[in-house]
Design an enzyme around this catalytic site. Sequence first.
Site, PDB file in Angstrom:
ATOM      1  CD  GLN A  98     -25.938   4.271  18.961  1.00  0.00           C
ATOM      2  OE1 GLN A  98     -25.445   5.181  19.625  1.00  0.00           O
ATOM      3  NE2 GLN A  98     -27.025   3.635  19.345  1.00  0.00           N
ATOM      4  CD  GLU A 117     -19.651   0.068  22.168  1.00  0.00           C
ATOM      5  OE1 GLU A 117     -19.173   0.049  23.322  1.00  0.00           O
ATOM      6  OE2 GLU A 117     -20.487   0.914  21.802  1.00  0.00           O
ATOM      7  CG  HIS A 170     -19.679  10.223  15.453  1.00  0.00           C
ATOM      8  ND1 HIS A 170     -19.009  10.805  16.506  1.00  0.00           N
ATOM      9  CD2 HIS A 170     -20.704   9.544  16.013  1.00  0.00           C
ATOM     10  CE1 HIS A 170     -19.618  10.498  17.643  1.00  0.00           C
ATOM     11  NE2 HIS A 170     -20.649   9.731  17.368  1.00  0.00           N
ATOM     12  CG  PHE A 211     -18.557   3.936  18.992  1.00  0.00           C
ATOM     13  CD1 PHE A 211     -17.630   4.942  19.209  1.00  0.00           C
ATOM     14  CD2 PHE A 211     -19.871   4.295  18.756  1.00  0.00           C
ATOM     15  CE1 PHE A 211     -18.004   6.275  19.195  1.00  0.00           C
ATOM     16  CE2 PHE A 211     -20.255   5.630  18.735  1.00  0.00           C
ATOM     17  CZ  PHE A 211     -19.319   6.618  18.963  1.00  0.00           C
ATOM     18  CB  ILE A 212     -15.674  -1.445  15.321  1.00  0.00           C
ATOM     19  CG1 ILE A 212     -15.786  -2.963  15.149  1.00  0.00           C
ATOM     20  CG2 ILE A 212     -14.416  -0.898  14.651  1.00  0.00           C
ATOM     21  CD1 ILE A 212     -16.015  -3.393  13.699  1.00  0.00           C
TER      22      ILE A 212
END
Lengths: 326, 343
Positions: free
Chosen positions: A81, A59, A128, A85-86
């Site tokens: 994705q 990332e 998520h 996960f940023i």
Amino acid sequence: MEATYLAAINHALHEEMRRDENVFVMGEDVAELGGAFKATDGLLAAFGPDRVIDTPISEALIVGAGVGAAILGMRPVVEMQFGDFISCAFDQIVNTAATLRYRHGGRAACPLVIRAPSGAGVHGALFHSQNPEAWFTRVPGLKVVAPATAYDAKGLLKSAIRDGNPVVYFEHKRLYRSVKEDLPDGEFTVPIGVAQLRQAGRDLSLITYGGALHQSLDAASIVAREDGLSIEVLDLRTLLPLDREAILATARKTGKVLIVHEDRLTGGVGGEVAAIIAEHAFDSLDGPIRRVAALDTHTAFSPPLEEFILPNANKIVAAIRGLAAY
Amino acid sequence: MAHAETAAASAETGQRVEYELQLYYWMKLIRAFEERVSRLHRQNKILGGVYSGAGQEAVVTGVCAPLRPGDFVAPLHRDLGVFLVRGVDPGRLMAQLMGKEAGLSRGKDSFLHGGDLEHGVFGSTSMLGSSLPVAAGAALKFQIKKEPQVAVAFFGEGASSRGDVHEAMNFAGVRKLPVVFVCENNRYAYSTPLEKQMAIENVADRAPAYGFKGHVVSGNDLLAVVQLAEKVVRRVRAGGGPELIECKTYRYRGHSEHDAALYRDKEELLEWQSRDPIPRYEFYLEKKGHDVKRIREEIDERTRTVVQQAVEFAEQSPLPAAGEALEDLYAPAPMSPAGDGRA
Ligand SMILES: Cc1ncc(C[n+]2csc(CCOP(=O)(O)OP(=O)(O)O)c2C)c(N)n1
Ligand SMILES: [Mg+2]
């Protein structure tokens, strides 16, 4: 033509890539697979592997390389994705990208779009389900948008791609297929920094954005039917910069403000909105500014926990009734 | 004297035989457990993401076999088998997957994110590679306190592209930490094939650049994995510094249960299934003189029972009460000197 929120994103990418050969897409599984959610479906076939690039799981690289290409004139649209996960690219976003123009004395620009599928209510659990917008809405140099409709998903993505600044674009996973509308066939964009009144009303203002807009509209129609309340609903659409005029206008009009977001309460965008109103529209208020947001905890997995944590139409209805009666 | 030695030797051989059968049992249990998990997911009894490790059982079995209580293991997202081999109660594990109160995270998080530190199993986040620095930290503790334990961190070849992995390996090399890095190279990161992830042949080739040894082994050959892992773990435990084991393997199912894996060749899958670790190990047992047919029947019966009991336990367990969503955020302050989170 009718399009889902997801299709609207996909169409915006196709159209912008056709319009400007400097636009390219990069991220994990975006090419061959067309993205984990299919947002980049068909781009590889249409534009080839130099403009639709599958990267390793990296990332920081995805954003950092986006910056490198952007400052030399490209228009990268990079994908996380999952928005969760940023965090792995945090430094590249808030330090490298956001300060770039400032530290180059205004003689450089970073036209980069970071797409981040975010949001809860899909049994995604801790990693998520996140709504990470508030980590970014206090970073000067960035713009942050969070569309709630298919029209805005398309129009804001196009504006983000054409913008000369790094834009973090939060797209809500729950809306991908659940939200659709007829979109104009012709070209259109939605300006960054401009909120949209979704419904005019007299008694109370709901200020919201993203996934919470639809729950807010549901709640507004419930109290209209059952309590005869006339609710104004303002969709912020852009979270940085906030549309202060629209926020103050609705607060002054109804005198009662309920802010709703799916992100956590503490440190959320709602706190800033409340402060703007308290500072500049205090005289117009007929009651306290209130907020409905996720509880100050992590978005837990087990359904009873998740339901307890997240806002929904019923919780908004209860808050509207409480504030209306104030 | 001579007699005693023979007895010891034969006891040792006896133990070895038992150990080798135990390895077989673990692989079979993992396979059976995960098959049931996939089915429960289709039946909507397990919500959220499910990542099957089917095809990769020999890796977790072989690497965990030489570990001791007190060793620290950070599994990757498909390593349900690590929990079973480390002795986590299968019922609690199943309850974890179903979001039940009896689950490892008490319903807080999904799938394998709830760890069980009592069995030395760390609950990793979803952020790929982020558990490698943690494993290095566990190893640092063992080193500082001169404890004869090792840390083991599993990661995919996909995760190896993340900076956290580099940072962990570099530090482990610098400090000669007692940590074993285990790469499960199954050739894909979601849809992305190896050649789009790395420009070299082996992840293990990177180890020398960090100052330690890297090994490549067939991850479908339990015997090879276990023999290598035994040696590596012994050396790392003895203070020889970190080592990396790369297991070449393949996942049979999609990336998650939602993924039909259309990006893969059917032939490729078949080819790997023909190298399945279970029949391969059965062949070995057969050559060692075991009655494999009988053993298989016995073990199938045992694993069926264990899995069935786990499902029954989990299904009968209550869901957490809504208000628990606000619990478990903070340890009491001040905390006990043991650092166990208790007051
Ligand atoms: C930092 C981060 N980026 C992206 C993802 C999404 N994701 C989950 S698993 C996966 C592929 C992992 O591949 P690999 O490490 O090879 O493990 P495998 O799934 O093949 O066992 C991806 C991209 C993630 N979990 N974390
Ligand atoms: Mg892999």
